[in-house]
Motif scaffolding. Structure first.
Motif, PDB file in Angstrom:
ATOM      1  N   HIS A 144      -7.739   4.317  -1.867  1.00  0.00           N
ATOM      2  CA  HIS A 144      -8.044   3.336  -0.840  1.00  0.00           C
ATOM      3  C   HIS A 144      -8.495   2.029  -1.481  1.00  0.00           C
ATOM      4  O   HIS A 144      -9.293   2.047  -2.415  1.00  0.00           O
ATOM      5  CB  HIS A 144      -9.138   3.884   0.080  1.00  0.00           C
ATOM      6  N   PRO A 145      -7.986   0.900  -1.000  1.00  0.00           N
ATOM      7  CA  PRO A 145      -8.397  -0.382  -1.597  1.00  0.00           C
ATOM      8  C   PRO A 145      -9.908  -0.586  -1.591  1.00  0.00           C
ATOM      9  O   PRO A 145     -10.447  -1.220  -2.495  1.00  0.00           O
ATOM     10  CB  PRO A 145      -7.695  -1.420  -0.717  1.00  0.00           C
ATOM     11  N   CYS A 186      -7.105  -1.265  10.933  1.00  0.00           N
ATOM     12  CA  CYS A 186      -7.873  -0.810   9.782  1.00  0.00           C
ATOM     13  C   CYS A 186      -9.053  -1.750   9.634  1.00  0.00           C
ATOM     14  O   CYS A 186      -8.877  -2.961   9.513  1.00  0.00           O
ATOM     15  CB  CYS A 186      -7.019  -0.841   8.517  1.00  0.00           C
ATOM     16  N   HIS A 211      -9.199  -4.530   6.986  1.00  0.00           N
ATOM     17  CA  HIS A 211      -8.119  -5.493   6.785  1.00  0.00           C
ATOM     18  C   HIS A 211      -8.602  -6.920   6.587  1.00  0.00           C
ATOM     19  O   HIS A 211      -7.903  -7.752   6.032  1.00  0.00           O
ATOM     20  CB  HIS A 211      -7.081  -5.407   7.914  1.00  0.00           C
ATOM     21  N   CYS A 221      -9.337  -6.646   2.767  1.00  0.00           N
ATOM     22  CA  CYS A 221      -8.438  -5.900   1.897  1.00  0.00           C
ATOM     23  C   CYS A 221      -7.412  -6.830   1.245  1.00  0.00           C
ATOM     24  O   CYS A 221      -6.781  -7.633   1.909  1.00  0.00           O
ATOM     25  CB  CYS A 221      -7.717  -4.843   2.717  1.00  0.00           C
ATOM     26  N   GLU A 261      -4.676  -5.959   0.074  1.00  0.00           N
ATOM     27  CA  GLU A 261      -3.336  -5.446   0.322  1.00  0.00           C
ATOM     28  C   GLU A 261      -2.973  -5.501   1.795  1.00  0.00           C
ATOM     29  O   GLU A 261      -1.959  -4.946   2.204  1.00  0.00           O
ATOM     30  CB  GLU A 261      -3.235  -3.975  -0.129  1.00  0.00           C
ATOM     31  N   CYS A 303      -1.748  -3.629   9.524  1.00  0.00           N
ATOM     32  CA  CYS A 303      -3.119  -3.141   9.318  1.00  0.00           C
ATOM     33  C   CYS A 303      -4.059  -3.669  10.402  1.00  0.00           C
ATOM     34  O   CYS A 303      -5.068  -3.046  10.716  1.00  0.00           O
ATOM     35  CB  CYS A 303      -3.644  -3.576   7.968  1.00  0.00           C
ATOM     36  N   CYS A 325      -5.417   5.062   4.496  1.00  0.00           N
ATOM     37  CA  CYS A 325      -4.805   3.760   4.251  1.00  0.00           C
ATOM     38  C   CYS A 325      -3.299   3.941   4.346  1.00  0.00           C
ATOM     39  O   CYS A 325      -2.753   4.938   3.897  1.00  0.00           O
ATOM     40  CB  CYS A 325      -5.186   3.250   2.863  1.00  0.00           C
ATOM     41  N   PHE A 326      -2.649   2.953   4.917  1.00  0.00           N
ATOM     42  CA  PHE A 326      -1.190   3.063   5.083  1.00  0.00           C
ATOM     43  C   PHE A 326      -0.465   3.159   3.750  1.00  0.00           C
ATOM     44  O   PHE A 326       0.640   3.651   3.659  1.00  0.00           O
ATOM     45  CB  PHE A 326      -0.659   1.863   5.867  1.00  0.00           C
ATOM     46  N   ARG A 327      -1.123   2.661   2.726  1.00  0.00           N
ATOM     47  CA  ARG A 327      -0.470   2.681   1.425  1.00  0.00           C
ATOM     48  C   ARG A 327      -0.307   4.090   0.887  1.00  0.00           C
ATOM     49  O   ARG A 327       0.420   4.318  -0.071  1.00  0.00           O
ATOM     50  CB  ARG A 327      -1.264   1.834   0.434  1.00  0.00           C
ATOM     51  N   TYR A 339       4.184  -0.108   7.301  1.00  0.00           N
ATOM     52  CA  TYR A 339       3.379  -1.011   6.476  1.00  0.00           C
ATOM     53  C   TYR A 339       4.208  -1.716   5.418  1.00  0.00           C
ATOM     54  O   TYR A 339       4.060  -2.907   5.170  1.00  0.00           O
ATOM     55  CB  TYR A 339       2.260  -0.192   5.812  1.00  0.00           C
TER      56      TYR A 339
HETATM   57  S1  SF4 Z   1      -4.627   0.139   5.845  1.00  0.00           S
HETATM   58 FE1  SF4 Z   1      -4.094  -1.913   5.215  1.00  0.00          FE
HETATM   59  S2  SF4 Z   1      -5.972  -3.091   5.400  1.00  0.00           S
HETATM   60 FE2  SF4 Z   1      -6.507  -0.954   5.481  1.00  0.00          FE
HETATM   61  S3  SF4 Z   1      -7.024  -0.450   3.439  1.00  0.00           S
HETATM   62 FE3  SF4 Z   1      -4.902   0.089   3.662  1.00  0.00          FE
HETATM   63  S4  SF4 Z   1      -3.772  -1.739   3.047  1.00  0.00           S
HETATM   64 FE4  SF4 Z   1      -5.909  -2.345   3.323  1.00  0.00          FE
END
Ligand code: SF4
Ligand code: SF4
Lengths: 734, 383
Positions: free
Chosen positions: A622-623, A661, A664, A667, A669, A674, A695-697, A704
């Motif tokens: 997670h970022p 999120c 966001h 973040c 990213e 988000c 996290c979508f990543r 995303y």
């Molecule tokens: S969902 Fe989007 S805003 Fe939230 S942590 Fe992940 S990349 Fe960052």
């Protein structure tokens, strides 16, 4: 005899900004004179950052005060403190009159203190504070304010908004930055900072520290940064000074101190400092306690704790030995110390975890939280409701299982809801939604008010508080404090039995001789002792889960590892589970890695990532976890000064959390999706390690990846520089 | 099974170990609960110490009842005494209050009561040693009158003060700690009493209850009827703060009884405040009583300080130097006890301070080591 004669060739006197000659500070006390600074001789060079490291009771605050001749009554400063202005003759600070001193402070030397956050007058706007300071020193108000605005925006604050706010409208981190600006408004040459960030979150601390470097360059400052937290200044300071027992133990360039410390205390301190990279086995506490200022040991003050101590050490005060260019050490056997005493952080190894977190997370949970929600300040919560009461959702739909013999460490910034969540888990906070089950039974079943109905559950869930001083009733002796849980839960014990149990317990946790301690009041115990008493008190009722709320953060660095070891040991002995709360990733890592527990990362009332210590520390997904990782300083000098991985320093307003999120707004990213969709937990764990990230990543295939990035919508995409987004209190309009 | 005496502890633990739900739950043992009994047997033989278990250390010192009594005396008698002994305010306050008590108890037997035409009229003070403080216009002995009204005044004061703090503390502590519906109920009652106009109520009640009003206890309570509510409210707000302190939370987590939490965890923190209020209540009551007697609102059967003031006033003592003693004697009596009480209250809060208590006992430790520099330096920075 001064420490720096050897360096006369490399440093000229012009470079010195402040010098202390045999400076002592004494306080007369009932028991004798207490020397809280003991004949310190040192120099601070122009344009350097000097980091002064000391544990509590090492005299570090006195060092700061002595430099400005600001030692509070009835303390007496002796010796010389000489300030060398850029032009003109040296000034002897101790000889200044009251008025001269007033001018000298702030205009030449300024200071920022930890407690100073409360030094704002709550009824005056920030602007007035600046104006008052300027006019008191006969400065031009208009020009001063221009400078103030410049300073504020250098500190990533919106100057107009700041100047017109009242102190209570600002967060702690903002106040501290405003204070730094205020202390620099008269353009001093030297800034003395005594634990300026101690009350702040890790992320904020780190952000402020990384701002200091720029501020220093821009305003030609010399900074003396005093702290107990060695890693915090490790990469900031040019030189480091280690204070022990009111004297300097070692002073030298940062690389030297960190890579080849010569004094046994420095080496021990480095080993005792929890950090992210050193192998756990090599972290160990320093035995013994800091000396009493009334009764400093003869000879080398460190000899009662030093493994190399010999007769010479007990009688002869070690003068400064030259341990290399610019490096002075107060130890007779420094060469031997370098050879014989290892320091931990040098090699990095991936130590194996004891038991895997996955293994532990099997079977029926001990305590199971599902979809727990806690809201404060609901609209019908009082007689005086003026209609616009704001609700804060401190915990927003968190599910978490805690197993037998499990350890979960919750980390996050203050205000992220970690304490609320944990207190809810142990039944000390009523949830507004969701359920908490203890071995399959709803703990709030049949409860009236804030008291659990089932006394067995009540017994099974205990708490150890953050501030050991406040968790023991100051009016009771140790005996009474420890007797009560026994009386309540073991009514079959008589007075003598209870006494024995208590004595045995005290001895077990290393408080000895216990007979001496049983009749003491809490204020007669040191912080570490108080915390141990609080710990065994909760152990006495034989709980299944103990919530340890920042249980080590109030302790000295050298005692933390010891305290954590003790907790882990007790956990083993008593088969309890622990729910730790920590704002410090290094402490979290120590506990979780040593016990094979999990670390849960919280952000604004949500759990964003949870997993084994290994994964969270070495492979965060997670970022936000990455940002926390960044904020945790390492014991290294030249870590590449990475840019802050966040787009803004301040946390959004929790009464109005961002959509989608929640991270966001900060973040790096973040993409458009988000801001609208809320990511769910994705399981990233394998057989050995547990890990889940929200996290979508974490999805391979998600909308995303096609979404537009929202990070560079401002012209200057520089990390953190846009003053609009970092306002924090008001939520973002975009 | 609970032997409080000096029987050896090992026997005790045999009993304890045998009992269901005993301490052995506490002793963690990887072998599970079946092992506990054998484990306990070993231990009850005395001295087989499992080094891993923190509970197993045996102490060589066994506490006897004597020790316990000694500790009790230390806690409640010797320590307070040693603290107060070094405080002149306490000593003066004690002396004054004791003097009044002696006068009120022994004095009434030493000084005969007086009656009209007991002596000559209007003898001044220190003129006639049969009447050291002089006589009134009716020839009554001022000293005797003053002495004989002391007991009822003291009783009135004490009962009023005790009533104020007992009711006020109870309402305040319970309302503050319990919260919710209990709080609402108790706070409503408190608010009602706070808004009762005290003096008129007393006057009305005094007329209605004429038969009772001569009883000093009733009068004391009556005068305190409106006073406790203010205290209750102040205490409630303090309890609201203390309730959220970590040590109270811990106590709740351990399920200590509410009674223990209220009386032993919370109350000690309020004691200095309560003592000060008790003294203030006593003072207010005596002033109120005297004022009411002086105004002639309260019925009276016998002379007391207030009545004396009234009589002296009506006899023109304000402008007749020969009657000054009649006026001054009760005034001095009233001020004296008020001063004594204030001094006592000021010094008593030291008794409740654990730091000071500890200093007067022979246990180790001392004040914090490093003086707190922050506040003062902060001050200096502030221009
Ligand atoms: S969902 Fe989007 S805003 Fe939230 S942590 Fe992940 S990349 Fe960052
Ligand atoms: S002088 Fe001796 S006691 Fe002191 S640090 Fe060096 S070796 Fe240890």
């Amino acid at each position: 005899m001064t420490a720096f004669q050897s360096d006369a060739t490399t440093r000229t006197n012009d470079d010195v900004i402040v010098e202390l000659r045999d400076t002592s500070v004494e306080f007369g006390m009932d028991r004798g004179t207490s020397k809280v600074l003991n004949e310190v001789t040192t120099e601070v060079y122009r344009d350097e950052i000097l980091g002064v490291i000391g544990e509590s009771g090492s005299g570090k605050s006195m060092f700061a005060s002595a430099m400005l001749d600001a030692v509070p009554e009835p303390g007496v400063t002796t010796g010389e403190v000489i300030y060398h202005p850029e032009e003109g003759d040296p000034i002897s600070v101790t000889d200044l009159s009251k008025e001269e001193l007033r001018q000298f402070r702030w205009e030449e030397v300024s200071m920022v203190f930890q407690g100073a956050m409360s030094s704002f007058n709550p009824v005056l706007p920030i602007k007035t504070h600046f104006v008052e300071t300027l006019s008191a020193h006969d400065y031009d108000i208009r020009r001063g304010l221009t400078r103030a605005k410049e300073l504020l925006s250098d500190l990533y604050l919106d100057p107009e908004r700041m100047l017109n706010s009242y102190p209570h409208e600002l967060s702690g981190g903002m106040k501290q930055r405003v204070l730094i600006a205020l202390s620099l408004v008269l353009d001093p040459d030297l800034l003395v900072m005594d634990e300026p960030t101690a009350a702040l979150d890790l992320l904020m601390q780190r952000s402020i520290v990384s701002l200091l470097e720029d501020i220093k360059e821009k305003h030609d400052l010399t900074i003396v940064f005093i702290t107990h937290d060695l890693p915090l200044v490790a990469d900031l300071a040019d030189r480091l000074a280690v204070l022990y027992a009111f004297e300097f133990a070692e002073l030298g360039p940062s690389e030297r101190i960190l890579e080849e410390p010569a004094h046994p205390y420095t080496r021990a301190l480095l080993n005792a400092t929890p950090n992210l990279s050193a192998p756990l086995e090599e972290m160990r506490p320093i035995a013994g306690e800091s000396p009493d200022p009334v009764n400093i040991p003869e000879g080398c003050s460190y000899h009662p704790r030093c493994p190399l101590a010999d007769e010479e050490c007990e009688t002869i005060d070690p003068g400064p030995y030259d341990a290399g260019p610019d490096h002075d050490v107060h130890c007779h056997h420094w060469e031997q110390s370098i050879e014989d005493l290892d320091i931990a952080f040098e090699e990095t190894s991936d130590s194996g975890t004891t038991a895997s977190a996955v293994e532990k997370a099997s079977g029926d949970p001990l305590v199971s939280l599902s979809d727990v929600e806690v809201t404060f300040g609901s609209a019908n919560d009082g007689w005086l409701d003026f209609g616009e009461s704001e609700t804060v959702t401190a915990v927003d739909g968190i599910s978490l299982d805690i197993y037998d013999n499990d350890v979960v460490v919750l980390v996050g910034e203050s205000g992220c809801g970690k304490t609320t969540l944990a207190k809810t888990a142990v039944g000390l906070q009523t949830p507004t939604g969701g359920t908490i089950e203890y071995r399959g039974r709803d703990i709030w079943e049949g409860a009236s008010g804030s008291t659990l109905a089932d006394k067995e559950i009540r017994r099974a869930l205990q708490i150890v508080h953050q501030d050991p001083g406040a968790s023991l009733n100051s009016h009771h002796r140790v005996r009474t404090i420890l007797e009560q849980p026994l009386k309540r839960w073991h009514s079959d014990l008589d007075g003598n039995d209870r006494r024995e149990r208590i004595l045995g317990m005290l001895e077990y946790v290393g408080i000895s001789p216990p007979q001496d301690y049983i009749d003491r009041y809490p204020h007669q115990l040191s912080g570490g002792e108080q915390q141990r008493i609080a710990l065994i008190r909760s152990m006495l009722v034989n709980p299944d889960l103990i919530l340890a709320d920042e249980a080590v953060s109030a302790l000295d660095v050298s005692l933390r590892v010891g305290m954590m070891d003790l907790m882990i040991e007790l956990q083993d002995t008593f088969d309890t589970s622990f729910l730790f709360i920590s704002h410090d990733l290094s402490n979290a890592r120590y506990i979780a890695e040593k016990t094979g527990g999990r670390i849960g990362v919280m952000y604004l009332g949500e759990l964003v990532e949870i997993g084994s210590a290994e994964r969270i520390i070495h492979d965060p997904q997670h970022p936000y976890t990455k940002a926390l990782r960044w904020a945790t300083p390492e014991l290294e000098v030249d870590q590449v000064a990475e840019e802050s991985p966040m787009r803004s320093i301040d946390i959004p307003d929790p009464t109005n959390p961002p959509s989608g999120c929640r991270y966001h707004t900060r973040c790096p990213e973040a993409r458009e999706v988000c801001a609208t969709q809320t990511p769910e937990f994705v399981d990233l764990g394998d057989d050995v390690h547990a890990q889940k990230s929200a996290c979508f990543r974490a999805y391979d295939d998600h909308e995303y990846w096609q979404s537009e990035s929202i990070t560079d919508e401002h012209a200057d995409a520089n990390v953190g520089t846009d003053t609009d987004t970092d306002s924090g209190v008001t939520s973002e309009s975009d | 099974m609970r032997s409080e005496d000096d029987s050896t502890t090992t026997n005790e633990s045999t009993d304890a170990a045998g009992a269901p739900g005993s301490v052995d739950e506490l002793i963690p043992d990887s072998g599970g609960s079946t092992d506990d009994r054998s484990d306990a047997t070993v231990r009850s033989d005395g001295g087989t110490v499992d080094t891993d278990s923190p509970f197993e250390t045996t102490s060589t010192v066994t506490e006897t009842r004597g020790d316990r009594i000694d500790r009790f005396l230390e806690e409640y008698i010797r320590t307070p005494w040693s603290i107060l002994r070094n405080d002149w305010r306490a000593m003066v306050g004690f002396a004054i209050v004791s003097f009044y008590i002696i006068v009120g108890t022994v004095g009434v037997y030493l000084v005969d009561s007086t009656y009209p035409a007991h002596g000559p009229q209007m003898v001044g003070a220190f003129e006639n040693w049969d009447f050291p403080l002089g006589t009134t216009s009716a020839g009554r002995d001022v000293l005797a009158m003053t002495v004989h009204s002391t007991p009822s005044i003291l009783i009135m004061m004490a009962s009023g003060a005790v009533f104020t703090i007992v009711v006020g503390t109870f309402f305040g502590v319970v309302a503050g700690y319990k919260g919710g519906i209990v709080d609402t109920a108790l706070s409503t009652i408190t608010d009602v009493f706070i808004n009762i106009p005290g003096l008129p109520l007393v006057i009305v009640l005094a007329t209605l209850l004429e038969d009772w009003i001569n009883n000093p206890v009733t009068l004391g309570v009556l005068l305190a009827v409106a006073a406790w509510a203010g205290l209750a409210r102040a205490i409630r707000s303090q309890v609201l703060t203390i309730r959220n302190e970590s040590f109270v939370e811990s106590a709740r987590a351990m399920d200590l009884s509410t009674r223990w939490i209220l009386t032993k965890e919370i109350l000690p923190h309020l004691m200095p405040y309560i003592v000060v209020n008790m003294v203030n209540a006593a003072r207010t009551i005596i002033f109120a009583a005297v004022a009411l007697y002086f105004l002639g609102v309260l019925p009276f059967s016998d002379a007391n300080w207030g009545v004396m003031l009234n009589n002296a006033y009506h006899a023109g003592a304000l402008y007749r130097p020969s009657a000054y003693h009649w006026l001054l004697t009760p005034m001095i009596a009233i001020s004296g006890i008020a001063i004594g009480l204030i001094l006592l209250a000021q010094s008593l809060d030291r008794v409740f301070n654990p730091r000071i208590r500890a200093r007067h006992q022979d246990v180790g430790g001392d004040e914090t080591l490093e003086p707190d520099a922050e506040d003062d330096t902060k001050e200096m920075m502030n221009v």
